[in-house]
Design a protein around this motif. Structure first.
Motif, PDB file in Angstrom:
ATOM      1  N   LEU A  30       0.867  -4.496   0.470  1.00  0.00           N
ATOM      2  CA  LEU A  30      -0.568  -4.515   0.203  1.00  0.00           C
ATOM      3  C   LEU A  30      -1.281  -5.537   1.071  1.00  0.00           C
ATOM      4  CD1 LEU A  30      -3.053  -3.618  -1.404  1.00  0.00           C
ATOM      5  CD2 LEU A  30      -2.457  -5.337  -3.125  1.00  0.00           C
ATOM      6  N   LEU A  31      -0.773  -6.769   1.120  1.00  0.00           N
ATOM      7  CA  LEU A  31      -1.391  -7.835   1.911  1.00  0.00           C
ATOM      8  C   LEU A  31      -0.324  -8.488   2.775  1.00  0.00           C
ATOM      9  CD1 LEU A  31      -3.567  -9.562  -0.871  1.00  0.00           C
ATOM     10  CD2 LEU A  31      -4.336  -7.883   0.818  1.00  0.00           C
ATOM     11  N   LEU A  32      -0.590  -8.583   4.065  1.00  0.00           N
ATOM     12  CA  LEU A  32       0.359  -9.171   5.015  1.00  0.00           C
ATOM     13  C   LEU A  32      -0.220 -10.454   5.599  1.00  0.00           C
ATOM     14  CD1 LEU A  32       3.015  -8.830   6.673  1.00  0.00           C
ATOM     15  CD2 LEU A  32       1.609  -7.698   8.420  1.00  0.00           C
ATOM     16  N   ASP A  75       4.350 -15.318   1.062  1.00  0.00           N
ATOM     17  CA  ASP A  75       3.037 -14.855   0.573  1.00  0.00           C
ATOM     18  C   ASP A  75       2.738 -13.392   0.911  1.00  0.00           C
ATOM     19  OD1 ASP A  75       2.622 -17.257  -0.621  1.00  0.00           O
ATOM     20  OD2 ASP A  75       0.956 -17.906   0.646  1.00  0.00           O
ATOM     21  N   SER A  76       3.712 -12.655   1.433  1.00  0.00           N
ATOM     22  CA  SER A  76       3.525 -11.203   1.551  1.00  0.00           C
ATOM     23  C   SER A  76       3.370 -10.617   0.146  1.00  0.00           C
ATOM     24  CB  SER A  76       4.729 -10.558   2.248  1.00  0.00           C
ATOM     25  OG  SER A  76       4.887 -11.043   3.556  1.00  0.00           O
ATOM     26  N   VAL A  77       2.409  -9.729  -0.025  1.00  0.00           N
ATOM     27  CA  VAL A  77       2.113  -9.169  -1.349  1.00  0.00           C
ATOM     28  C   VAL A  77       2.508  -7.687  -1.369  1.00  0.00           C
ATOM     29  CG1 VAL A  77       0.320  -8.663  -3.055  1.00  0.00           C
ATOM     30  CG2 VAL A  77       0.256 -10.819  -1.765  1.00  0.00           C
ATOM     31  N   PHE A  78       3.347  -7.342  -2.341  1.00  0.00           N
ATOM     32  CA  PHE A  78       3.807  -5.969  -2.545  1.00  0.00           C
ATOM     33  C   PHE A  78       3.503  -5.550  -3.983  1.00  0.00           C
ATOM     34  CE2 PHE A  78       6.194  -7.095   1.155  1.00  0.00           C
ATOM     35  CZ  PHE A  78       6.599  -5.920   1.771  1.00  0.00           C
ATOM     36  N   TYR A  79       3.653  -4.257  -4.248  1.00  0.00           N
ATOM     37  CA  TYR A  79       3.593  -3.758  -5.618  1.00  0.00           C
ATOM     38  C   TYR A  79       4.530  -2.573  -5.732  1.00  0.00           C
ATOM     39  CZ  TYR A  79       0.745   0.150  -3.931  1.00  0.00           C
ATOM     40  OH  TYR A  79       0.304   1.269  -3.265  1.00  0.00           O
ATOM     41  N   LEU A 114      -4.230   1.239   3.291  1.00  0.00           N
ATOM     42  CA  LEU A 114      -3.489   0.595   2.206  1.00  0.00           C
ATOM     43  C   LEU A 114      -4.332   0.526   0.936  1.00  0.00           C
ATOM     44  CD1 LEU A 114      -1.481  -2.351   3.822  1.00  0.00           C
ATOM     45  CD2 LEU A 114      -0.722  -0.044   3.226  1.00  0.00           C
ATOM     46  N   LEU A 115      -5.631   0.284   1.082  1.00  0.00           N
ATOM     47  CA  LEU A 115      -6.509   0.257  -0.084  1.00  0.00           C
ATOM     48  C   LEU A 115      -6.630   1.644  -0.708  1.00  0.00           C
ATOM     49  CD1 LEU A 115      -9.330  -2.091   1.284  1.00  0.00           C
ATOM     50  CD2 LEU A 115      -7.484  -2.691  -0.306  1.00  0.00           C
ATOM     51  N   GLU A 116      -6.684   2.661   0.137  1.00  0.00           N
ATOM     52  CA  GLU A 116      -6.729   4.037  -0.377  1.00  0.00           C
ATOM     53  C   GLU A 116      -5.430   4.370  -1.121  1.00  0.00           C
ATOM     54  OE1 GLU A 116      -5.912   8.425   1.404  1.00  0.00           O
ATOM     55  OE2 GLU A 116      -7.082   7.080   2.676  1.00  0.00           O
ATOM     56  N   ARG A 117      -4.309   3.914  -0.570  1.00  0.00           N
ATOM     57  CA  ARG A 117      -3.016   4.250  -1.151  1.00  0.00           C
ATOM     58  C   ARG A 117      -2.813   3.599  -2.511  1.00  0.00           C
ATOM     59  NH1 ARG A 117       2.566   3.605   2.229  1.00  0.00           N
ATOM     60  NH2 ARG A 117       2.167   1.374   1.980  1.00  0.00           N
ATOM     61  N   ILE A 118      -3.156   2.323  -2.630  1.00  0.00           N
ATOM     62  CA  ILE A 118      -2.974   1.681  -3.932  1.00  0.00           C
ATOM     63  C   ILE A 118      -3.979   2.239  -4.947  1.00  0.00           C
ATOM     64  CG2 ILE A 118      -4.478  -0.306  -3.446  1.00  0.00           C
ATOM     65  CD1 ILE A 118      -2.544  -1.974  -5.154  1.00  0.00           C
ATOM     66  N   LYS A 119      -5.132   2.679  -4.472  1.00  0.00           N
ATOM     67  CA  LYS A 119      -6.091   3.309  -5.380  1.00  0.00           C
ATOM     68  C   LYS A 119      -5.510   4.599  -5.953  1.00  0.00           C
ATOM     69  CE  LYS A 119     -10.790   5.167  -5.539  1.00  0.00           C
ATOM     70  NZ  LYS A 119     -12.031   5.424  -4.760  1.00  0.00           N
ATOM     71  N   ARG A 120      -4.850   5.388  -5.109  1.00  0.00           N
ATOM     72  CA  ARG A 120      -4.221   6.617  -5.593  1.00  0.00           C
ATOM     73  C   ARG A 120      -3.089   6.293  -6.580  1.00  0.00           C
ATOM     74  NH1 ARG A 120      -3.715   8.421  -0.023  1.00  0.00           N
ATOM     75  NH2 ARG A 120      -1.473   8.617  -0.404  1.00  0.00           N
TER      76      ARG A 120
END
Length: 297
Positions: free
Chosen positions: A104-106, A243-247, A123-129
């Protein structure tokens, strides 16, 4: 521990790297012997679901140790029924379904201040889906982004021009507070999330892919002969930065396993994923994401 206050059918977990991460194994290319695993189409770094599920299973076995029995002088061990129910055994699949952990955030090195947390419209579109299919309605509403950064431009709330690595980006738009506030809830540590106001930068999809493909840390590692102190094996290894952010998304195949899954997730604050555990790599801070808008970091 038989029950838990976390009731889940489908759920999102948020992850932030506390150390360098080497999610392998990617396909070797160029001089990098051990690259990180990547999605084949986008080339974004990824932690495959099987690796993440294996880490969760190891943690479950710490919470619910194997059952040891002795009979006729022989010692035997088997999985605790709760572990077997969630993760399965050879002849029966488990109830817990674990998706790939998606980027999500690199973090990207900046020559104009502290590092930037970079993302892109895709990436914003993908996490929204993903939020839509897991019924996180507040996230769907908060992830609205209408900007379309062109190449070599960026959306940021800090400065008019931003230098990332050796590349310059002209700031062409400001990021809405609603989007920043929503992304803050996906960062485990509240203190870290407060830096998002100044450090978030949204790049064009192609520019972001360049950093995801070529902007990661490359480290030389070596094996020395004990007697001669000479190198016997030199290799280059790619890692994701701190600090790489994943979900990741979790699903249950059967409702009867809800309490077991809830108990497991309540007892996980940190998780080791990927390679190089013995040199301190692979540690994530992990928390479930609340369905309400009062989610705390």
């Amino acid at each position: 521990m038989e029950g838990g206050s976390i009731e889940m059918k489908n759920l999102m977990i948020r992850m932030i790297a506390e150390t360098s991460i080497h999610p392998g194994s990617g396909r070797s290319s160029g001089f990098v012997d051990l690259p990180v695993a990547r999605e084949s189409i986008t080339q974004y770094p990824v932690i495959v679901g099987s690796s993440l599920k294996g880490a969760l299973r190891d943690r479950a076995r710490e919470i619910w140790p194997d059952i040891i029995t002795e009979s006729n002088g022989k010692t035997d061990s088997k999985l605790d029924p709760k572990v077997a129910k969630l993760f399965g055994v050879q002849e029966d699949a488990g109830d817990l379904v674990v998706s790939d952990a998606k980027l999500l955030l690199l973090p990207v090195r900046s020559l104009t201040g502290n590092y930037k947390w970079a993302t892109c419209p895709y990436l914003l579109e993908r996490i929204k889906r993903d939020a839509q299919r897991t019924q996180y309605e507040w996230m769907v509403e908060g992830l609205q982004f209408s900007g379309k950064p062109e190449k070599s431009t960026a959306w940021s709330n800090k400065g008019d021009n931003v230098f990332l690595e050796e590349r310059e980006f002209r700031v062409s738009g400001k990021i809405e507070d609603t989007l920043i506030d929503t992304l803050k809830k996906l960062i485990v540590h509240r203190v870290a999330s407060e830096r998002l106001n100044d450090q978030l930068i949204i790049l064009n999809d192609d520019d972001f892919q360049w950093f995801a493909s070529y902007g990661l840390q490359i480290s030389a590692r070596n094996v020395l002969d004990i007697k001669t102190k000479k190198s016997t094996n030199l290799w280059y290894e790619e890692t994701l930065p701190v600090d790489s952010v994943f979900y990741s998304l979790l699903f249950l195949r059967k409702d009867e396993s809800r309490s077991y899954a809830g108990s497991l997730l309540e007892n996980i604050n940190y998780l080791q994923v990927g390679g190089n555990e013995t040199v301190g790599q692979g540690w994530f801070a992990v928390k479930t994401l609340d369905r309400s808008e009062s989610c705390e970091g």
